[in-house]
Each structure stands twice: as structure tokens, then as C-alpha cells.
Design an enzyme around this catalytic site. Structure first.
Site, short mmCIF file in Angstrom:
data_model
loop_
_atom_site.label_atom_id
_atom_site.label_comp_id
_atom_site.label_asym_id
_atom_site.label_seq_id
_atom_site.Cartn_x
_atom_site.Cartn_y
_atom_site.Cartn_z
N TYR A 187 0.83 -1.23 -0.08
CA TYR A 187 0.08 -0.06 0.00
C TYR A 187 0.87 1.21 -0.06
CZ TYR A 187 -4.10 -2.90 1.14
OH TYR A 187 -5.04 -3.85 0.95
N LYS A 190 3.46 -15.45 1.28
CA LYS A 190 3.43 -16.34 0.12
C LYS A 190 4.97 -16.57 -0.08
CE LYS A 190 0.45 -16.87 -2.77
NZ LYS A 190 0.04 -18.26 -3.05
N ASP A 193 -2.76 -17.74 1.18
CA ASP A 193 -4.19 -18.44 0.43
C ASP A 193 -4.74 -19.58 1.18
OD1 ASP A 193 -1.85 -19.66 -0.32
OD2 ASP A 193 -2.60 -20.15 -2.26
N ASP A 239 -5.17 -7.12 5.54
CA ASP A 239 -6.43 -6.44 5.13
C ASP A 239 -7.50 -7.39 4.98
OD1 ASP A 239 -8.34 -4.39 4.60
OD2 ASP A 239 -7.22 -3.77 2.78
N ASP A 279 -10.53 -9.19 7.52
CA ASP A 279 -12.36 -8.98 7.28
C ASP A 279 -12.90 -10.24 7.35
OD1 ASP A 279 -12.07 -6.14 7.31
OD2 ASP A 279 -12.61 -5.95 5.21
#
Ligand code: NAD
Length: 371
Positions: A143, A194, A227, A251, A255
Site C-alpha cells: 500500500y 506467500k 491463501d 487487510d 475482514d
């Protein structure tokens, strides 16, 4: 007796309504807690600050936030400020607070109160009693990394670039937060990245492993691909205790985890900075995950539990008042078990109440068990 200073920033929309209920809880602890009391100050942020000062947060309010032991934040934004200049839009107030206070660790619990287990999209047995903490790195990663741009190529096509960057220091300090938290919980951390496809994932894995060895060998550490972590969160969420991960994966995963447990009106969060070299205290901001809910603002319909539970996190993580935090959590659970619901979590056969009644019921429950 210790005095803790709190800056309350209600902001816009339902922020003022939910912070008013936190003030009720603070007043309760000021009356009953034996070891500490709270001094509060209040200021403007978001659209409310823009209306008064033409800024999303004034320098004076910022200075108060820097001095306070913790900031309790409501919510910002709303259609009224849709057209204001980008640099002074309501969200800029929150971003400045995060930046100037150096809040690099975002703590997002996913807790499922037994009384709300049937409201989850997952089966009751998968979520009942769930208690996960996601620790998200908040100030680095994709970000913020440069270059971050969209360029037009010679053939007229466009190319967009975001850059994922992490340094040893950034990974190590967030790993330490996760290990410290795990020690106060069930002692297990999953680190999600990852490493199979990203160089930042390789470094993340190496640094978390080294930090674990040097700093927290007493904590159990497992590495998981991000994942797979997303899949496991809906398959068997109770296998997790603390999950530490980067800004982007955090993020998404926070959620996902939170939503397995119910409504936006129930979700608290904390953002922490580095410990002060002299006092050991961390700068900290506590806020509900939800926004200013303009559709219900001013109607007394907002669920105050996310904001009250955010104050509960302040008790636990800023003030070392775990007993009081546990008592507050138990009061929330008891009020829900007694069948009280705000409109957002209403279920058949339950009693619908407004914001103030929910706050009052939680304080009444607290009083019933006061030491
Ligand atoms: P929102 O979270 O404000 O509302 C989404 C939906 O959830 C709405 O239907 C709302 O009524 C409901 N809801 C949210 N909190 C609730 C509560 N405590 N009790 C009962 N119902 C609740 O998100 P949005 O509608 O996308 O955004 C509204 C404004 O809030 C926008 O200006 C947005 O930019 C801002 N926002 C601010 C923050 C923040 O301050 N941290 C976060 C998200 C959105």
C-alpha cells in the site's frame, strides 16, 4: 492510584452516539476500579473537524493525541463531505493519526459470542467460542511501496505498478507484537505469507523464524501460506489463536475472520506503535471497524458494542487491566445471552433495544458483578 489519559475522538455520524456509551463505561470504572482512573479529553476529527477548522484534524487535537495514553476513536465520513478537497477529506484525519503516532500494528480480534453463533454464515460448532487475533502490519508493504504508478506505454497501453517492500526491522517488530500477544493468550502464532511466489514472503518467513528463535522460543510458531490461511479460516477457524501477516494479506484475512462472527457493529480493533524507549508505553488508538453509518446516524439505532469492546482492548493492551477487560467482555456476553439486541443483530424472539439502552444494560451488568 495511576491516572490514565484518554483522548476521545467521536468524529461523525454514529461516532458520537457510540462514544457516549463508552463514556458511560469509563464513568463506571472511575467509580469502581481500585488501581487506576481515567481522565478524558474530547476533540474533533473528520467532517466535524473540517466544518470547524477546514482540516480533518487540527494540530491542537493532534498534539493532544500525541500526549494521551490512548486515543478512543469513533468513526469519520459521510455524504456531507463527499465534495471536500482530497487532502482534508474526513479519512485524512485517521490517516494522519496513524502516521504521526507511528501505529504499525493493527490488532483485529474475531470473537464469536455464543449468543450470536447462529448469526454466522458458518455452522454454530465451527464458530461458537471462537477467539482469534489477527495482527496486521499497517504502515508498510504494497500500500505504501514506491514506485506506485500508472504509466502509458509507447503502444498506448497502460501499465500499473504497486511495489511490495518489507525490511527486516518492519517484520521483526510486528512479529514481536504477535509473540507478546500469544504469551497472554494460548501461546500459538501462525505467520502467513506467500514465500512460494514472493521475495517479501521469503524474507518475512526468515525474519519471523529468527525473531521466534531469539525472542520467543516459548511460543509455538507455525508458518502458513496466506491463501491456505484464507481457506482454513472458513474450514476450521478454531485452529488459530494469533495470526501475524503483512498489510495486504492482513487487510483481507482480518475482514474474512471477523465476518465469520457476525455484524460490523460488533467488531473492535486496536492500532499500536513502538514502545517508548523510556516508559515502555506504546502509542495506541482504539476504534470500531465500522464507519460512520450515515443511514442510521442520529436515530439511536447504532450498536455501541464494537466501540465499547475497543475500549475493552485499551484496558487490556494499554493499561494492563486484564481483569477489568475480562469483566467487560463477560458483561457484553451476558447482555447478549439475556436476549438484548440492537437492530443490526436482531433475531426472532429477542428484545430490540437502541444504542443508549444497550450501553446502559452493559453498565448495569458490570455493576452487578462489581468487586
Ligand atoms: P459503515 O460501516 O459506516 O456502514 C455499513 C453498514 O453497516 C450500514 O448499513 C450501517 O448502517 C451498518 N452499520 C455500521 N456500523 C453499525 C453499527 N455500529 N450499528 C449498526 N449498524 C451499523 O460503512 P459505509 O456505509 O461504507 O461508510 C459510511 C461512511 O463511513 C463513509 O463516509 C466511509 O468513508 C466512512 N468509513 C469510515 C471508517 C472509519 O472511520 N474508520 C471506516 C469505514 C467507513
Amino acid at each position: 492510584m495511576t491516572t490514565h489519559s484518554l483522548l476521545l475522538l467521536p468524529g461523525d455520524g454514529i461516532g458520537a452516539e457510540t462514544i457516549a456509551e463508552v463514556e458511560r463505561v469509563i464513568a463506571f470504572f472511575n467509580k469502581t476500579a481500585k488501581s487506576a482512573k481515567f481522565e478524558t479529553d474530547t476533540d474533533l476529527v473528520g467532517g466535524a473537524a473540517y466544518d470547524k477548522h477546514g482540516l480533518a484534524i487540527s494540530d491542537k487535537a493532534m498534539a493532544k493525541a500525541m500526549k494521551a495514553d490512548a486515543v478512543i476513536f469513533g468513526a469519520v465520513g459521510g455524504p456531507k463531505w463527499d465534495g471536500v478537497p482530497y487532502e482534508v477529506r474526513p479519512e485524512a484525519g485517521l490517516l494522519r493519526l496513524r502516521k504521526d503516532l507511528g501505529l504499525f500494528a493493527n490488532l483485529r480480534p474475531a470473537i464469536c459470542y455464543p449468543a450470536l453463533a447462529d448469526a454466522s454464515s458458518l455452522k454454530r460448532e465451527l464458530v461458537e467460542g471462537l477467539d482469534i487475533m489477527i495482527v496486521r502490519e499497517l504502515t508498510g508493504g504494497v500500500y505504501f511501496g514506491e514506485p506506485k504508478e500508472i504509466v502509458t506505454l509507447e503502444d498506448g497501453q497502460k501499465r500499473a505498478v504497486d511495489t511490495q517492500i518489507y525490511t527486516t526491522h518492519e517484520i521483526e517488530r510486528i512479529a514481536r507484537v504477535a509473540f507478546d500477544l500469544a504469551r497472554k493468550r494460548s501461546g500459538k502464532v501462525h505467520s502467513a505469507e506467500k514465500r512460494n511466489v514472493m521475495r517479501t514472503g521469503v524474507l518475512w518467513n526468515e525474519v519471523v523464524t529468527a525473531t521466534h528463535k531469539a525472542y520467543a522460543p516459548d511460543v509455538k510458531l507455525e508458518h502458513i501460506l496466506a491463501d491456505n490461511c484464507a481457506m482454513q479460516l472458513v474450514r476450521n477457524p478454531k485452529q488459530f489463536d494469533v495470526i501475524v501477516t503483512d498489510n495486504l494479506f492482513g487487510d483481507v484475512l482480518s475482514d474474512e475472520a471477523a465476518m465469520t462472527t457476525g455484524s460490523l457493529g460488533m467488531l473492535p480493533s486496536a492500532s499500536l506503535g513502538a514502545p517508548d524507549a523510556e516508559t515502555g508505553k506504546r502509542k495506541a488508538l482504539y476504534e470500531p471497524v465500522h464507519g460512520s453509518a450515515p443511514d442510521i446516524a442520529g436515530k439511536g439505532l447504532a450498536n455501541p458494542i464494537a466501540t465499547i469492546a475497543s475500549f475493552g482492548m485499551a484496558l487490556r493492551y494499554s493499561f494492563d487491566m486484564a481483569k477489568e477487560a475480562d469483566r467487560l467482555d463477560r458483561a457484553i456476553a451476558a447482555v447478549l445471552a439475556a436476549g438484548l439486541r440492537t437492530a443490526d443483530i436482531m433475531q426472532p424472539g429477542m428484545r430490540q433495544v437502541g444504542t443508549a439502552d444497550m450501553g446502559a444494560a452493559i453498565v448495569e451488568e458490570l455493576s452487578r458483578h462489581a468487586a
